[in-house]
Design an enzyme around this catalytic site. Structure first.
Site, PDB file in Angstrom:
ATOM      1  N   PRO A  10     -93.068 -11.203   7.244  1.00 28.08           N
ATOM      2  CA  PRO A  10     -93.551 -12.312   8.064  1.00 28.08           C
ATOM      3  C   PRO A  10     -93.455 -12.065   9.562  1.00 28.08           C
ATOM      4  CG  PRO A  10     -91.457 -12.864   7.015  1.00 28.08           C
ATOM      5  CD  PRO A  10     -91.914 -11.570   6.432  1.00 28.08           C
ATOM      6  N   ASN A  74     -90.135  -3.404   6.223  1.00 29.59           N
ATOM      7  CA  ASN A  74     -89.639  -4.266   7.284  1.00 29.59           C
ATOM      8  C   ASN A  74     -89.887  -5.668   6.772  1.00 29.59           C
ATOM      9  OD1 ASN A  74     -89.118  -5.863   9.487  1.00 29.59           O
ATOM     10  ND2 ASN A  74     -90.097  -4.494  10.966  1.00 29.59           N
ATOM     11  N   ALA A  77     -87.660 -11.644   8.662  1.00 31.09           N
ATOM     12  CA  ALA A  77     -86.598 -12.620   8.404  1.00 31.09           C
ATOM     13  C   ALA A  77     -86.191 -12.661   6.934  1.00 31.09           C
ATOM     14  CB  ALA A  77     -87.033 -14.002   8.870  1.00 31.09           C
ATOM     15  N   HIS A 100     -86.308  -1.985  10.997  1.00 29.04           N
ATOM     16  CA  HIS A 100     -86.423  -3.118  11.917  1.00 29.04           C
ATOM     17  C   HIS A 100     -86.691  -2.563  13.304  1.00 29.04           C
ATOM     18  CE1 HIS A 100     -85.114  -6.027   8.988  1.00 29.04           C
ATOM     19  NE2 HIS A 100     -84.206  -5.144   8.621  1.00 29.04           N
ATOM     20  N   ARG A 107     -77.947  -8.572  17.502  1.00 29.17           N
ATOM     21  CA  ARG A 107     -78.577  -9.883  17.706  1.00 29.17           C
ATOM     22  C   ARG A 107     -77.723 -10.998  17.110  1.00 29.17           C
ATOM     23  NH1 ARG A 107     -84.730  -9.710  16.364  1.00 29.17           N
ATOM     24  NH2 ARG A 107     -84.559 -11.721  17.407  1.00 29.17           N
TER      25      ARG A 107
END
Length: 149
Positions: A10, A74, A77, A100, A107
């Site tokens: 996404p 990848n 989320a 990623h 993060r």
């Protein structure tokens, strides 16, 4: 020819415009072109697919069995939430590498956990689009060592 599925989850369709301070200015089309060219140099074929829908990603993983010898994922989320994607990777028994663009470990704390990493050969994060090429290198080496390439 040995085939690799490069699967993006996404919001990766928005690369180049979505939070460029985190994800850079390279578009998904540019990432896919770089993957195809690098795969060719390695004697591999790369098929790229992106979906914002978890079920479509699971379907693509299922369809990879017997068609692709490796998966670069990848999951965006979904990395941090999707037991279903993890189970799909386990089910097809295809070597995979998690990628990623940003360093998820630098993060927000919720991004530090990865269901995908639990079943992948390894995780590459923080190197931007270069991470996909590193993943192709890693899969090529793994498949060669395993005698599958």
């Amino acid at each position: 020819m040995t085939s690799i599925l490069v699967l993006n989850g996404p919001n990766l369709n928005l690369l180049g415009t979505r939070q460029p301070e985190i994800y850079g200015s390279v578009t998904l089309a540019m990432v896919e072109q770089a993957c195809a060219a690098h795969a060719k140099r390695l004697g591999l074929d790369a098929t790229c697919l992106q979906s914002n829908h978890e079920g479509a990603l699971i379907d693509a993983i299922h369809a990879a069995k017997g068609q692709h010898q490796g998966i670069i994922l990848n999951a965006g989320a979904y990395t941090h939430t999707s037991i279903a994607l993890m189970d799909a990777l386990i089910s097809v028994e295809i070597p995979s590498v998690e990628v990623h663009l940003s360093n998820i470990h630098a993060r927000e704390p919720f991004r530090h956990a990865s269901y995908i990493a639990k079943v992948a050969l390894g995780q590459i994060c923080g190197f931007g689009p270069q991470g996909y090429l590193l993943a192709l290198d890693a899969l090529a080496a793994h498949l060669k060592e395993a005698g599958a390439a």
